[in-house]
Design a protein around this motif. Structure first.
Motif, PDB file in Angstrom:
ATOM      1  N   LYS A  25      47.097  43.195  34.994  1.00 43.66           N
ATOM      2  CA  LYS A  25      47.366  43.126  36.436  1.00 43.66           C
ATOM      3  C   LYS A  25      46.834  41.813  37.009  1.00 43.66           C
ATOM      4  N   PHE A  26      45.620  41.420  36.637  1.00 44.08           N
ATOM      5  CA  PHE A  26      45.048  40.183  37.171  1.00 44.08           C
ATOM      6  C   PHE A  26      45.704  38.947  36.566  1.00 44.08           C
ATOM      7  N   GLU A  27      46.049  39.014  35.281  1.00 42.62           N
ATOM      8  CA  GLU A  27      46.754  37.881  34.676  1.00 42.62           C
ATOM      9  C   GLU A  27      48.114  37.687  35.336  1.00 42.62           C
ATOM     10  N   ASP A  28      48.833  38.777  35.581  1.00 43.55           N
ATOM     11  CA  ASP A  28      50.141  38.692  36.234  1.00 43.55           C
ATOM     12  C   ASP A  28      50.028  38.190  37.669  1.00 43.55           C
ATOM     13  N   LEU A  29      48.987  38.605  38.365  1.00 41.29           N
ATOM     14  CA  LEU A  29      48.778  38.158  39.738  1.00 41.29           C
ATOM     15  C   LEU A  29      48.613  36.639  39.800  1.00 41.29           C
ATOM     16  N   VAL A  30      47.907  36.080  38.835  1.00 37.07           N
ATOM     17  CA  VAL A  30      47.712  34.626  38.790  1.00 37.07           C
ATOM     18  C   VAL A  30      49.030  33.929  38.486  1.00 37.07           C
ATOM     19  N   THR A  31      49.758  34.401  37.478  1.00 37.89           N
ATOM     20  CA  THR A  31      50.985  33.715  37.075  1.00 37.89           C
ATOM     21  C   THR A  31      52.101  33.846  38.109  1.00 37.89           C
ATOM     22  N   VAL A  32      52.213  35.005  38.742  1.00 38.17           N
ATOM     23  CA  VAL A  32      53.245  35.196  39.764  1.00 38.17           C
ATOM     24  C   VAL A  32      52.980  34.307  40.980  1.00 38.17           C
ATOM     25  N   SER A  33      51.725  34.042  41.275  1.00 39.63           N
ATOM     26  CA  SER A  33      51.361  33.230  42.436  1.00 39.63           C
ATOM     27  C   SER A  33      51.402  31.730  42.140  1.00 39.63           C
ATOM     28  N   GLY A  34      51.868  31.351  40.970  1.00 42.29           N
ATOM     29  CA  GLY A  34      52.015  29.939  40.663  1.00 42.29           C
ATOM     30  C   GLY A  34      50.863  29.331  39.882  1.00 42.29           C
ATOM     31  N   GLY A  35      49.881  30.119  39.498  1.00 43.64           N
ATOM     32  CA  GLY A  35      48.760  29.623  38.714  1.00 43.64           C
ATOM     33  C   GLY A  35      49.010  29.788  37.227  1.00 43.64           C
ATOM     34  N   THR A  36      48.064  29.322  36.431  1.00 37.01           N
ATOM     35  CA  THR A  36      48.172  29.474  34.983  1.00 37.01           C
ATOM     36  C   THR A  36      46.869  30.061  34.441  1.00 37.01           C
ATOM     37  N   VAL A  37      47.004  31.029  33.556  1.00 34.63           N
ATOM     38  CA  VAL A  37      45.840  31.636  32.897  1.00 34.63           C
ATOM     39  C   VAL A  37      45.604  30.866  31.605  1.00 34.63           C
ATOM     40  N   GLU A  38      44.440  30.240  31.479  1.00 35.52           N
ATOM     41  CA  GLU A  38      44.120  29.498  30.258  1.00 35.52           C
ATOM     42  C   GLU A  38      43.702  30.437  29.136  1.00 35.52           C
ATOM     43  N   LYS A  39      42.785  31.364  29.441  1.00 32.37           N
ATOM     44  CA  LYS A  39      42.374  32.337  28.425  1.00 32.37           C
ATOM     45  C   LYS A  39      41.694  33.512  29.106  1.00 32.37           C
ATOM     46  N   THR A  40      41.709  34.623  28.392  1.00 39.92           N
ATOM     47  CA  THR A  40      41.042  35.831  28.846  1.00 39.92           C
ATOM     48  C   THR A  40      40.176  36.323  27.695  1.00 39.92           C
ATOM     49  N   ASP A  41      38.870  36.312  27.908  1.00 43.19           N
ATOM     50  CA  ASP A  41      37.928  36.769  26.883  1.00 43.19           C
ATOM     51  C   ASP A  41      37.451  38.175  27.229  1.00 43.19           C
ATOM     52  N   ARG A  42      37.622  39.065  26.281  1.00 42.35           N
ATOM     53  CA  ARG A  42      37.116  40.433  26.445  1.00 42.35           C
ATOM     54  C   ARG A  42      35.782  40.507  25.725  1.00 42.35           C
ATOM     55  N   TRP A  43      34.702  40.564  26.497  1.00 41.76           N
ATOM     56  CA  TRP A  43      33.360  40.578  25.912  1.00 41.76           C
ATOM     57  C   TRP A  43      32.980  41.956  25.391  1.00 41.76           C
ATOM     58  N   GLY A  44      33.640  42.978  25.851  1.00 44.63           N
ATOM     59  CA  GLY A  44      33.354  44.326  25.384  1.00 44.63           C
ATOM     60  C   GLY A  44      32.311  45.030  26.247  1.00 44.63           C
ATOM     61  N   ILE A  45      31.856  46.153  25.757  1.00 42.13           N
ATOM     62  CA  ILE A  45      30.897  46.974  26.506  1.00 42.13           C
ATOM     63  C   ILE A  45      29.498  46.417  26.314  1.00 42.13           C
ATOM     64  N   ARG A  46      28.833  46.194  27.441  1.00 43.83           N
ATOM     65  CA  ARG A  46      27.456  45.704  27.441  1.00 43.83           C
ATOM     66  C   ARG A  46      26.645  46.507  28.455  1.00 43.83           C
ATOM     67  N   LYS A  47      25.364  46.526  28.230  1.00 44.54           N
ATOM     68  CA  LYS A  47      24.460  47.231  29.134  1.00 44.54           C
ATOM     69  C   LYS A  47      24.295  46.413  30.407  1.00 44.54           C
ATOM     70  N   LEU A  48      24.329  47.086  31.543  1.00 41.49           N
ATOM     71  CA  LEU A  48      24.122  46.426  32.834  1.00 41.49           C
ATOM     72  C   LEU A  48      22.636  46.176  33.055  1.00 41.49           C
ATOM     73  N   GLN A  49      22.316  45.147  33.797  1.00 41.12           N
ATOM     74  CA  GLN A  49      20.914  44.813  34.081  1.00 41.12           C
ATOM     75  C   GLN A  49      20.246  45.934  34.887  1.00 41.12           C
ATOM     76  N   TYR A  50      21.022  46.531  35.782  1.00 43.07           N
ATOM     77  CA  TYR A  50      20.522  47.640  36.595  1.00 43.07           C
ATOM     78  C   TYR A  50      21.695  48.585  36.843  1.00 43.07           C
ATOM     79  N   PRO A  51      21.443  49.860  37.096  1.00 38.83           N
ATOM     80  CA  PRO A  51      22.544  50.808  37.307  1.00 38.83           C
ATOM     81  C   PRO A  51      23.358  50.461  38.560  1.00 38.83           C
ATOM     82  N   ILE A  52      24.671  50.543  38.428  1.00 41.66           N
ATOM     83  CA  ILE A  52      25.591  50.339  39.548  1.00 41.66           C
ATOM     84  C   ILE A  52      26.424  51.606  39.652  1.00 41.66           C
ATOM     85  N   ASN A  53      26.347  52.275  40.792  1.00 45.78           N
ATOM     86  CA  ASN A  53      27.053  53.550  40.992  1.00 45.78           C
ATOM     87  C   ASN A  53      26.743  54.540  39.872  1.00 45.78           C
TER      88      ASN A  53
END
Length: 93
Positions: A25-53
């Motif tokens: 969805k975010f890659e398409d939003l960039v390309t449809v709006s005239g931008g270019t996506v250079e790369k998308t890195d999926r870092w995977g699941i990591r522990k958060l520094q502090y709990p969020i929600n």
């Protein structure tokens, strides 16, 4: 066009298909709006520094792209209303 990085954290409990659909969805939003996506890195699941929600883990994604400044405002808006996104940060390179 200016070069940006968008780091966002997805809810780790989402299914793989849901994670991929949000990333696309975010890659398409960039390309449809005239931008270019250079790369998308999926870092995977990591522990958060502090709990969020009450969540302690998140799925990190880093997207590098070139776009106009107006697109950055739209990305922030869409990320804010998309279910499954815990946090997002867009920086200019």
């Amino acid at each position: 066009m200016t070069k940006y990085e968008m780091l966002y954290i997805l809810d780790a409990t989402l299914s793989d298909e849901a994670k991929e659909s949000i990333i696309k969805k975010f890659e398409d939003l960039v390309t449809v709006s005239g931008g270019t996506v250079e790369k998308t890195d999926r870092w995977g699941i990591r522990k958060l520094q502090y709990p969020i929600n009450y969540k302690t883990e998140g799925f990190y994604v880093l997207m590098t792209f070139e776009a106009a400044k107006t697109l950055v405002v739209e990305l922030k808006r869409v990320a804010g209303i998309t279910d499954g996104i815990i946090r997002r940060l867009i920086t200019k390179i």
